[in-house]
Design an enzyme around this catalytic site. Sequence first.
Site, short mmCIF file in Angstrom:
data_model
loop_
_atom_site.label_atom_id
_atom_site.label_comp_id
_atom_site.label_asym_id
_atom_site.label_seq_id
_atom_site.Cartn_x
_atom_site.Cartn_y
_atom_site.Cartn_z
CE LYS A 1 -4.79 -2.09 -0.93
NZ LYS A 1 -4.04 -2.70 0.14
CE LYS B 1 -8.27 -2.22 4.96
NZ LYS B 1 -8.01 -3.48 5.69
CE LYS C 1 -6.08 -10.67 0.83
NZ LYS C 1 -6.01 -9.73 1.95
P1 AMP Z 1 -3.55 -7.54 2.36
O1 AMP Z 1 -4.25 -8.03 1.14
O2 AMP Z 1 -3.96 -6.15 2.71
O3 AMP Z 1 -3.60 -8.50 3.50
O4 AMP Z 1 -2.01 -7.41 1.95
C1 AMP Z 1 -1.06 -8.47 2.05
C2 AMP Z 1 0.22 -8.06 1.36
O5 AMP Z 1 -0.01 -7.84 -0.04
C3 AMP Z 1 0.81 -6.75 1.89
O6 AMP Z 1 2.22 -6.85 1.90
C4 AMP Z 1 0.37 -5.73 0.89
O7 AMP Z 1 1.24 -4.63 0.82
C5 AMP Z 1 0.40 -6.53 -0.40
N1 AMP Z 1 -0.56 -6.02 -1.38
C6 AMP Z 1 -1.92 -6.00 -1.24
N2 AMP Z 1 -2.51 -5.48 -2.31
C7 AMP Z 1 -1.51 -5.15 -3.18
C8 AMP Z 1 -1.47 -4.56 -4.48
N3 AMP Z 1 -2.58 -4.22 -5.13
N4 AMP Z 1 -0.26 -4.36 -5.07
C9 AMP Z 1 0.89 -4.73 -4.42
N5 AMP Z 1 0.92 -5.29 -3.19
C10 AMP Z 1 -0.26 -5.50 -2.57
#
Ligand code: AMP
Length: 332
Positions: free
Chosen positions: A194, A111, A197
Amino acid sequence: MARVFSGIQPSGVPTLGNYLGAIRNWVALQAAHECVFCVVDLHAITVWQDPAALRQATREMAASVIACGIDPARHILFHQSAVPAHAQLAWIFNCVARLGWLNRMTQFKDKSGSDREAASAGLYVYPNLMAADILAYHATLVPVGDDQRQHIELANDIAQKFNHDYAADFFPQIQAAIPAISARVMSLRDGTKKMSKSDPSDQSRISLTDDADTIVQKIRKAKTDPAPLPATLAELEHRPEARNLVGIFAALTDTPAQSVLDRFAGQGFGQFKPVLAECVAEALAPIRAETRRLMADIPALDALLRQGAARAAAIATPILAEAEALVGLLPR
Ligand code: AMP
Ligand code: TRP
């Protein structure tokens, strides 16, 4: 009964990756656990967020999570900044965690990018706040996607060092609950990144608020290779985009990836993609509709979050007070 805690950043609209990697498992855990789910706005501001957009995204994230099946009456859903114990315990953990541990965090490296000097100090200590989120509830089971594995290990290191330094058996060990399939949903534009968002390209992801036409169009344009789908998983090894699309279909239909190949082997993406798109659109339509319904009544949604925060604080505040006493801070 293990207490479950998990969090999600309001740094945009949740994606199919968030759903398959995390939120879907939160929903499943509700049946047999006491669950605490948190929209982690303090984590989101470790990179700059437009204030109005952050307010909107925090509410929209809460609405999406409820639309996915989280029950805010039986379990706890709130936004992180509403419960000060998170930031307070995080400060103590800033003093427990070692620089050497934080320096190993791959998410910070990703990041902060090439200009590490310009990253916020908050981004650096992000994992300490995440440890505080979980440990302020003495939660022991944390459903997350694969990218959070290292942060959970760090939280365990912090818990152990705190217990050691203050000679107390106070914080429990945490277990990550990482799904067997779809723990890592990849970008539609690059199968080695990955799905996120916060990716600048909207074409790289499926958002939970995308309508059917948008989903069909994004999947049609998703990067693939010219070969047809193979008969075995081993043959997907060096085809990250193909593997990702097969994985999404497998996760959404709750079937092993091999069964997907058994059905589509020999067919090209021209045949597979429309079937996949229909499956995604069908899964997301009710979530999208329910999110819109909830977003139409902001006062009701805010009231839900406030109630969640009050219930969260009732658990976290006494645990924080005990931690502060162990450290030697005088009571308030
Ligand atoms: P975040 O979007 O970083 O707040 O992630 C929230 C949750 O979604 C966390 O448990 C991440 O590990 C999961 N997560 C985020 N992006 C992915 C992805 N591309 N594939 C699987 N899990 C994800
Ligand atoms: N760091 C997590 C992510 O980006 C979000 C998060 C914050 C979290 N606090 C948490 C996840 C506590 C699980 C438990 O995905």
